[in-house]
Motif scaffolding. Structure first.
Motif, short mmCIF file in Angstrom:
data_model
loop_
_atom_site.label_atom_id
_atom_site.label_comp_id
_atom_site.label_asym_id
_atom_site.label_seq_id
_atom_site.Cartn_x
_atom_site.Cartn_y
_atom_site.Cartn_z
N GLU A 1 59.38 83.98 56.99
CA GLU A 1 58.54 83.98 56.81
C GLU A 1 57.86 82.99 55.19
O GLU A 1 58.83 82.75 54.81
CB GLU A 1 57.71 85.68 56.36
N PRO A 2 56.82 82.52 54.66
CA PRO A 2 56.87 81.70 53.94
C PRO A 2 56.76 82.70 51.88
O PRO A 2 56.43 84.30 52.24
CB PRO A 2 55.91 80.90 53.60
N THR A 3 57.65 82.21 51.19
CA THR A 3 58.23 83.11 50.39
C THR A 3 56.41 83.41 49.47
O THR A 3 56.17 84.29 48.88
CB THR A 3 58.50 82.76 49.08
N GLY A 4 55.52 82.10 49.19
CA GLY A 4 54.63 82.83 48.80
C GLY A 4 53.39 81.41 47.19
O GLY A 4 53.87 80.22 48.22
N VAL A 5 54.31 81.74 46.44
CA VAL A 5 53.75 80.47 45.63
C VAL A 5 54.83 79.99 44.75
O VAL A 5 55.34 80.73 44.38
CB VAL A 5 53.08 81.25 44.22
N VAL A 6 55.44 78.65 45.08
CA VAL A 6 55.72 77.66 44.00
C VAL A 6 55.90 77.28 42.94
O VAL A 6 54.82 76.25 43.16
CB VAL A 6 56.88 76.82 45.70
N GLY A 7 56.57 77.79 42.19
CA GLY A 7 56.50 76.48 41.09
C GLY A 7 57.34 75.71 41.02
O GLY A 7 58.72 75.72 41.25
N ALA A 8 57.28 73.92 40.76
CA ALA A 8 58.36 73.20 40.74
C ALA A 8 58.10 72.51 39.78
O ALA A 8 56.69 72.10 39.42
CB ALA A 8 57.89 72.25 42.19
N VAL A 9 58.49 72.38 39.34
CA VAL A 9 58.86 71.84 37.91
C VAL A 9 60.16 70.27 38.20
O VAL A 9 61.65 70.82 38.19
CB VAL A 9 59.48 72.66 36.48
N VAL A 10 59.81 69.07 37.33
CA VAL A 10 60.17 68.34 38.28
C VAL A 10 60.50 66.94 37.22
O VAL A 10 59.80 66.58 35.64
CB VAL A 10 59.92 67.59 39.55
N PRO A 11 61.59 65.83 36.89
CA PRO A 11 62.18 65.31 36.29
C PRO A 11 61.03 64.01 35.96
O PRO A 11 60.95 63.89 37.50
CB PRO A 11 63.26 65.20 36.20
N TRP A 12 61.05 62.79 35.48
CA TRP A 12 60.84 62.05 34.80
C TRP A 12 61.67 60.72 35.95
O TRP A 12 61.10 59.45 36.14
CB TRP A 12 60.77 61.28 33.88
N ALA B 1 53.83 74.46 29.08
CA ALA B 1 53.48 74.60 31.08
C ALA B 1 54.89 74.84 31.12
O ALA B 1 54.60 75.61 32.29
CB ALA B 1 53.11 73.64 30.81
N GLY B 2 55.94 74.32 30.89
CA GLY B 2 57.18 74.77 31.80
C GLY B 2 57.02 75.69 32.12
O GLY B 2 57.57 76.21 32.59
N ARG B 3 57.30 76.41 30.35
CA ARG B 3 57.29 77.38 29.61
C ARG B 3 56.66 78.73 30.84
O ARG B 3 56.81 79.95 31.15
CB ARG B 3 57.72 78.06 28.86
N ALA B 4 55.36 78.67 31.01
CA ALA B 4 54.64 79.58 31.12
C ALA B 4 54.35 79.72 33.42
O ALA B 4 54.46 80.14 33.15
CB ALA B 4 52.83 78.66 30.95
N ARG C 1 66.79 82.94 32.69
CA ARG C 1 65.65 83.29 31.78
C ARG C 1 64.60 84.28 32.16
O ARG C 1 64.24 84.95 31.77
CB ARG C 1 65.63 82.85 30.27
N TYR C 2 63.68 82.76 31.99
CA TYR C 2 62.04 83.00 32.24
C TYR C 2 61.88 84.18 34.10
O TYR C 2 60.93 85.28 33.68
CB TYR C 2 61.49 81.46 32.51
N ALA C 3 62.83 84.04 34.47
CA ALA C 3 62.55 84.73 35.56
C ALA C 3 63.12 86.25 35.50
O ALA C 3 62.67 87.14 36.19
CB ALA C 3 63.47 84.16 36.64
N ALA C 4 63.73 86.39 34.56
CA ALA C 4 64.82 87.13 34.21
C ALA C 4 63.99 88.37 33.02
O ALA C 4 63.38 89.25 33.58
CB ALA C 4 65.60 87.31 33.12
#
Length: 496
Positions: A155-166, A226-229, A253-256
């Protein structure tokens, strides 16, 4: 490759109108009004004013993604219908391929030939792969007692935050976004502040392709804000990040500190490339080593930045690479003949030059490059750089430089080569050149790396997973295995 001349690309660049608004809930949004300048590393000129998002914009994007997941049609569509939407998006990426390639080239300095032929090809192929895969995933019904029925559903987990590089702004975004969408998740994508414009176009094309509002949102802004948020947001269920190991630690750490969201990390690398004296073609091995470190201006986490070469062939191989470094055409990214473009910006160029200065002061021998070039353009250009007489304790051999800087180390026997290769905190990729089949298998098993290339480098396709060991991260992008990052396994036990 789209057959355009340098002048034609320059003309298109002048006509390019780039919007820097966020893309939230299916529409462009200016956010709170704060902006920053997106500067092209090819000439130091401003490409666009980009919305500088913070907690408020992230809240809006996550709320849109949450509504789209909890009450919208996307996770409830038949997988084949989600797949068809991703295939429409792939078609639009192909249709706008020249504009997207031009945007990538302008915002991060990648040669236009590489942006069109490699970056955009990878993005298109990724959405096509997962569009075709969406309805081919299966659940399980394990054999159990005759009076029970067991089901294991994905089952799909939900909302995904994807933070990607340049460094590969569309490729790596696609590696995160496409499998998440195929699984039925919704996504908030935050591109690097150095390469926001191509990601914003991806968000708009997703809406144009018919993805419901809120399914793919793009918020621009810097990492500490924005990434931290996104990392701390209690309504983000999964975080997928590619970037430095130092920033990866922040996301853990943000996850914890928030909701213990699942965090998938693809982090730094200091990849070894081992050339044994029985390599099937030493000239090819040297040419590939040179290509690997100078491709994309060396701005690759998998770049073979540590060349480990047997003492008996070290000078022959090094001379070939030095010769190639001198021949390589460094120039305007919009010139189709350019082989190496600009580094992403002045700050990053300064960090790479600092590593070069340290290498010299620590006693490594500079064999090629080491200085900036094309200084009159206003761009951030560096000559391809080669050091030999590097020892394992030097910063050149230990730290990820993320630039076109090769360190050559030598060894006398195979055990020493494997020990040198594994003497790093990273474990993303490795290369090995040998004609001996047993050596290929044994050394590949001994190397602590997520990918090992034998008699090649940077080869592969979407059928194989990609990711790291040790401090290069966890989880895998690409292949069907990536779906696992964005799904939960649920057991249903039915007593008959």
């Amino acid at each position: 490759m789209l057959e355009l001349t340098h002048d034609e690309w320059l003309s298109r660049a002048k006509e390019l109108d780039l919007s820097g608004f966020h893309h939230i809930d299916g529409a462009d949004e200016p956010g709170g009004g704060a902006t920053y300048a997106a500067v092209s590393p090819r000439d130091g000129q401003v490409l666009a004013q980009v919305a500088d998002g913070g907690a408020a914009e992230v809240d809006a994007a996550v709320a849109a993604a949450r509504r789209a997941f909890d009450a919208g049609p996307w996770p409830r569509l038949a997988p084949a219908d989600r797949g068809r939407a991703l295939l429409r998006l792939a078609d639009l990426l192909e249709e706008r391929r020249d504009r997207l390639a031009l945007t990538v080239s302008l915002e991060m300095g990648k040669p236009i030939t590489d942006a069109y032929d490699i970056e955009l090809r990878a993005a298109v192929n990724t959405f096509r792969f997962y569009g075709q895969l969406a309805d081919k995933l299966t659940d399980e019904s394990p054999h159990t007692a005759p009076d029970a029925l067991a089901l294991v559903t994905r089952e799909p987990t939900g909302v995904v935050g994807a933070v990607v590089p340049w460094n590969f702004p569309l490729t790596i975004a696609s590696w995160k976004v496409a499998p998440a969408l195929a699984a039925g998740c919704t996504v908030v994508l935050k591109p690097s502040e150095n390469s926001p414009l191509s990601a914003l176009q991806l968000g708009r094309l997703a809406t144009e392709a018919g993805l419901p509002p809120g399914v793919l949102n793009v918020v621009t802004g810097d990492g500490p804000t924005a990434g931290r948020a996104i990392g701390l947001h209690p309504d983000v269920d999964v975080l997928a990040f590619t970037g430095s190991t130092a920033v990866g630690r922040h996301f853990l750490r943000y996850a914890a500190d928030s909701n213990l969201k699942r965090v998938w990390l693809e982090l730094g690398g200091k990849s070894p490339n081992i050339i044994l004296p029985d390599a099937p073609d030493l000239e090819k091995a040297a040419a590939t080593a040179a290509w690997g470190i100078f491709f994309n201006q060396g701005e690759m986490c998998t770049a073979p930045s540590r060349l480990l070469v047997h003492t008996s062939v070290a000078e022959r191989v090094t001379e070939a690479i030095v010769r190639r470094a001198g021949e390589l055409r460094v120039g305007d990214p919009l010139d189709p003949a350019t082989e190496m473009g600009a580094l992403v910006g002045e700050a990053h160029l300064g960090r790479v030059l600092d590593h070069i200065d340290t290498g010299t002061s620590e006693g490594a021998r500079l064999r090629a490059g080491g200085t900036r070039t094309l200084t009159g353009t206003g761009g951030s250009f560096l000559r391809p750089t080669v050091f030999d007489e590097v020892n394992p304790g030097m910063r050149l051999a230990r730290e990820e430089i993320f630039g076109p800087v090769l360190s050559v180390l030598t060894f006398d026997d195979l055990d020493e080569a494997v020990a040198l290769a594994n003497a790093t905190e990273y474990g993303l990729a490795a290369g090995l050149w040998t004609s001996d089949l047993s050596t290929a298998h044994q050394v590949s098993r001994a190397l602590k790396a997520g990918t090992v290339w034998v008699n090649c480098y940077e080869e592969g396709d979407l059928t194989v997973p990609f990711g790291g060991m040790k401090q290069s991260g966890n989880g895998r992008d690409k292949s069907a295995h990536a779906i696992g990052k964005y799904t939960e396994l649920k057991t249903t036990w039915i007593q008959l």
